[in-house]
Scaffold this active site. Sequence first.
Site, PDB file in Angstrom:
ATOM      1  N   GLU A  87      85.246 -37.180 -31.398  1.00  0.00           N
ATOM      2  CA  GLU A  87      85.562 -37.480 -32.737  1.00  0.00           C
ATOM      3  C   GLU A  87      85.965 -36.373 -33.338  1.00  0.00           C
ATOM      4  O   GLU A  87      85.075 -35.419 -33.764  1.00  0.00           O
ATOM      5  CB  GLU A  87      84.213 -38.022 -33.171  1.00  0.00           C
ATOM      6  CG  GLU A  87      83.303 -39.219 -32.244  1.00  0.00           C
ATOM      7  CD  GLU A  87      82.312 -39.775 -33.449  1.00  0.00           C
ATOM      8  OE1 GLU A  87      82.342 -40.708 -33.790  1.00  0.00           O
ATOM      9  OE2 GLU A  87      81.098 -39.045 -33.731  1.00  0.00           O
ATOM     10  N   ASN A 104      77.187 -46.418 -35.042  1.00  0.00           N
ATOM     11  CA  ASN A 104      76.406 -45.259 -35.582  1.00  0.00           C
ATOM     12  C   ASN A 104      75.999 -45.724 -37.067  1.00  0.00           C
ATOM     13  O   ASN A 104      76.951 -45.618 -38.063  1.00  0.00           O
ATOM     14  CB  ASN A 104      77.102 -44.010 -35.553  1.00  0.00           C
ATOM     15  CG  ASN A 104      76.116 -42.880 -36.278  1.00  0.00           C
ATOM     16  OD1 ASN A 104      74.836 -43.107 -36.331  1.00  0.00           O
ATOM     17  ND2 ASN A 104      76.834 -41.663 -36.621  1.00  0.00           N
ATOM     18  N   TRP A 105      74.893 -46.019 -37.152  1.00  0.00           N
ATOM     19  CA  TRP A 105      74.553 -46.231 -38.618  1.00  0.00           C
ATOM     20  C   TRP A 105      73.958 -45.416 -39.498  1.00  0.00           C
ATOM     21  O   TRP A 105      73.438 -45.295 -40.596  1.00  0.00           O
ATOM     22  CB  TRP A 105      73.239 -47.614 -38.564  1.00  0.00           C
ATOM     23  CG  TRP A 105      73.808 -48.906 -38.140  1.00  0.00           C
ATOM     24  CD1 TRP A 105      75.300 -49.121 -38.089  1.00  0.00           C
ATOM     25  CD2 TRP A 105      73.395 -50.074 -37.907  1.00  0.00           C
ATOM     26  NE1 TRP A 105      75.615 -50.331 -37.895  1.00  0.00           N
ATOM     27  CE2 TRP A 105      74.215 -51.080 -37.472  1.00  0.00           C
ATOM     28  CE3 TRP A 105      71.852 -50.455 -37.927  1.00  0.00           C
ATOM     29  CZ2 TRP A 105      73.880 -52.472 -37.257  1.00  0.00           C
ATOM     30  CZ3 TRP A 105      71.513 -51.748 -37.639  1.00  0.00           C
ATOM     31  CH2 TRP A 105      72.619 -52.769 -37.035  1.00  0.00           C
ATOM     32  N   LYS A 106      74.072 -44.175 -39.050  1.00  0.00           N
ATOM     33  CA  LYS A 106      73.923 -42.973 -39.765  1.00  0.00           C
ATOM     34  C   LYS A 106      72.345 -43.074 -40.633  1.00  0.00           C
ATOM     35  O   LYS A 106      71.331 -43.436 -40.023  1.00  0.00           O
ATOM     36  CB  LYS A 106      74.790 -42.595 -40.757  1.00  0.00           C
ATOM     37  CG  LYS A 106      76.304 -42.505 -39.751  1.00  0.00           C
ATOM     38  CD  LYS A 106      77.234 -41.866 -40.722  1.00  0.00           C
ATOM     39  CE  LYS A 106      78.505 -42.008 -39.911  1.00  0.00           C
ATOM     40  NZ  LYS A 106      79.556 -40.975 -40.152  1.00  0.00           N
ATOM     41  N   GLU A 126      77.893 -34.444 -37.589  1.00  0.00           N
ATOM     42  CA  GLU A 126      76.818 -34.313 -38.809  1.00  0.00           C
ATOM     43  C   GLU A 126      75.961 -33.569 -38.430  1.00  0.00           C
ATOM     44  O   GLU A 126      75.302 -32.688 -39.357  1.00  0.00           O
ATOM     45  CB  GLU A 126      76.603 -35.905 -39.374  1.00  0.00           C
ATOM     46  CG  GLU A 126      77.838 -36.200 -40.224  1.00  0.00           C
ATOM     47  CD  GLU A 126      77.929 -37.665 -40.110  1.00  0.00           C
ATOM     48  OE1 GLU A 126      76.959 -38.373 -40.019  1.00  0.00           O
ATOM     49  OE2 GLU A 126      78.933 -38.130 -40.498  1.00  0.00           O
ATOM     50  N   GLY A 128      81.452 -45.605 -37.297  1.00  0.00           N
ATOM     51  CA  GLY A 128      80.660 -45.545 -38.600  1.00  0.00           C
ATOM     52  C   GLY A 128      80.498 -46.559 -39.347  1.00  0.00           C
ATOM     53  O   GLY A 128      80.092 -47.482 -39.445  1.00  0.00           O
ATOM     54  N   GLY A 129      81.201 -46.300 -40.390  1.00  0.00           N
ATOM     55  CA  GLY A 129      81.290 -46.839 -41.900  1.00  0.00           C
ATOM     56  C   GLY A 129      81.502 -48.528 -41.516  1.00  0.00           C
ATOM     57  O   GLY A 129      80.994 -49.380 -41.963  1.00  0.00           O
ATOM     58  N   HIS A 186      76.452 -35.106 -32.548  1.00  0.00           N
ATOM     59  CA  HIS A 186      77.390 -35.728 -33.542  1.00  0.00           C
ATOM     60  C   HIS A 186      77.646 -34.570 -34.631  1.00  0.00           C
ATOM     61  O   HIS A 186      76.736 -33.803 -34.904  1.00  0.00           O
ATOM     62  CB  HIS A 186      76.435 -36.936 -34.370  1.00  0.00           C
ATOM     63  CG  HIS A 186      77.490 -37.754 -35.415  1.00  0.00           C
ATOM     64  ND1 HIS A 186      77.581 -37.237 -36.483  1.00  0.00           N
ATOM     65  CD2 HIS A 186      78.141 -38.643 -34.879  1.00  0.00           C
ATOM     66  CE1 HIS A 186      78.574 -38.179 -36.927  1.00  0.00           C
ATOM     67  NE2 HIS A 186      78.849 -38.907 -36.075  1.00  0.00           N
ATOM     68  N   GLY A 221      84.594 -40.636 -41.279  1.00  0.00           N
ATOM     69  CA  GLY A 221      84.192 -40.812 -42.713  1.00  0.00           C
ATOM     70  C   GLY A 221      85.185 -40.577 -43.733  1.00  0.00           C
ATOM     71  O   GLY A 221      84.965 -40.731 -44.761  1.00  0.00           O
ATOM     72  N   SER A 230      86.920 -42.885 -38.232  1.00  0.00           N
ATOM     73  CA  SER A 230      87.581 -44.142 -39.040  1.00  0.00           C
ATOM     74  C   SER A 230      88.121 -45.254 -38.291  1.00  0.00           C
ATOM     75  O   SER A 230      89.404 -45.892 -38.672  1.00  0.00           O
ATOM     76  CB  SER A 230      88.575 -43.519 -39.956  1.00  0.00           C
ATOM     77  OG  SER A 230      87.960 -42.576 -40.864  1.00  0.00           O
TER      78      SER A 230
HETATM   79  C1  PEP Z   1      80.834 -41.557 -36.936  1.00  0.00           C
HETATM   80  O1  PEP Z   1      79.771 -41.686 -37.595  1.00  0.00           O
HETATM   81  O2  PEP Z   1      80.540 -41.180 -35.545  1.00  0.00           O
HETATM   82  C2  PEP Z   1      82.030 -41.935 -37.021  1.00  0.00           C
HETATM   83  C3  PEP Z   1      82.983 -41.975 -36.370  1.00  0.00           C
HETATM   84  O3  PEP Z   1      82.052 -42.693 -38.431  1.00  0.00           O
HETATM   85  P1  PEP Z   1      83.315 -43.226 -39.157  1.00  0.00           P
HETATM   86  O4  PEP Z   1      83.627 -44.575 -38.379  1.00  0.00           O
HETATM   87  O5  PEP Z   1      82.868 -43.825 -40.558  1.00  0.00           O
HETATM   88  O6  PEP Z   1      84.472 -42.432 -39.340  1.00  0.00           O
END
Ligand code: PEP
Length: 251
Positions: free
Chosen positions: A170, A8-10, A99, A236-237, A97, A176, A215
């Site tokens: 999640e 997920n590149w947000k 966010e 994500g990150g 998601h 994050g 994470s």
């Molecule tokens: C996400 O954006 O779905 C996510 C899990 O982010 P991260 O891996 O950065 O915690």
Amino acid sequence: MKKLMAANWKMYKTGAEAAETVKEMAALLNGTAPEGREIVVFVPFTALERASVAMTAVKGASTGAENVYPAAEGAFTGEISPAMIRACGASWVLTGHSERRHILGESDAFVGEKTAFALSSGLRVMLCIGETLEERESGLLRNVLERQLRLGLKNVPADTPVEALAIAYEPVWAIGTGKTATTEDIVETHAICRELMRDILGARADETPLLYGGSVKPANAGSILALDNVDGVLVGGASLKADSFTQIINA
Ligand code: PEP
């Protein structure tokens, strides 16, 4: 079932940057997803077409949008339809998601509308669910997951192909933040999710991938992927750099 390796590149990367990262992934992967793995990268709308074109260089990989509006077209300023997403060459969309739920205020019912409409429009959907730390600490884990799954999966068309749906668990407190849920937390919570999925989806629940996200990084991906009821990861990150995401894909 193949493990589903999702990125997920947000709100990161322009079209040019996204295409460049996909090209780097293609080179690192020698043009194909490893045996037993399927890859999907969720990218911002503005990068979707370029990333999708670049992704044709990777067998077993596809792209997805990070959001969708539940209508074919109309006066919905700033929104994007399933057909527009498909026309960019993408086949997936993320719904629910955290966010979008917590920053943009999306309700469970709206997430359910998006999920059902996207599926009926031929997109594959990854529905995200997960509790906040406060909800977990108040003993509300199961209630929250049940509500998000029941409303998120309400009105899923009966003829939805089994490969069109995936669920990503999640925990909001692990996204994050660098805090990964413990192995015990993941096993326990995925078992609850699977039980709820069986109740809601019936026989197809066991063939519906259940991913973990929060994470995930190269150092912990292998051990998370080995856990019971973990059919993939949503990253994500650590997915923003081709090298790091490729290490996770190969974990
Ligand atoms: C996400 O954006 O779905 C996510 C899990 O982010 P991260 O891996 O950065 O915690």
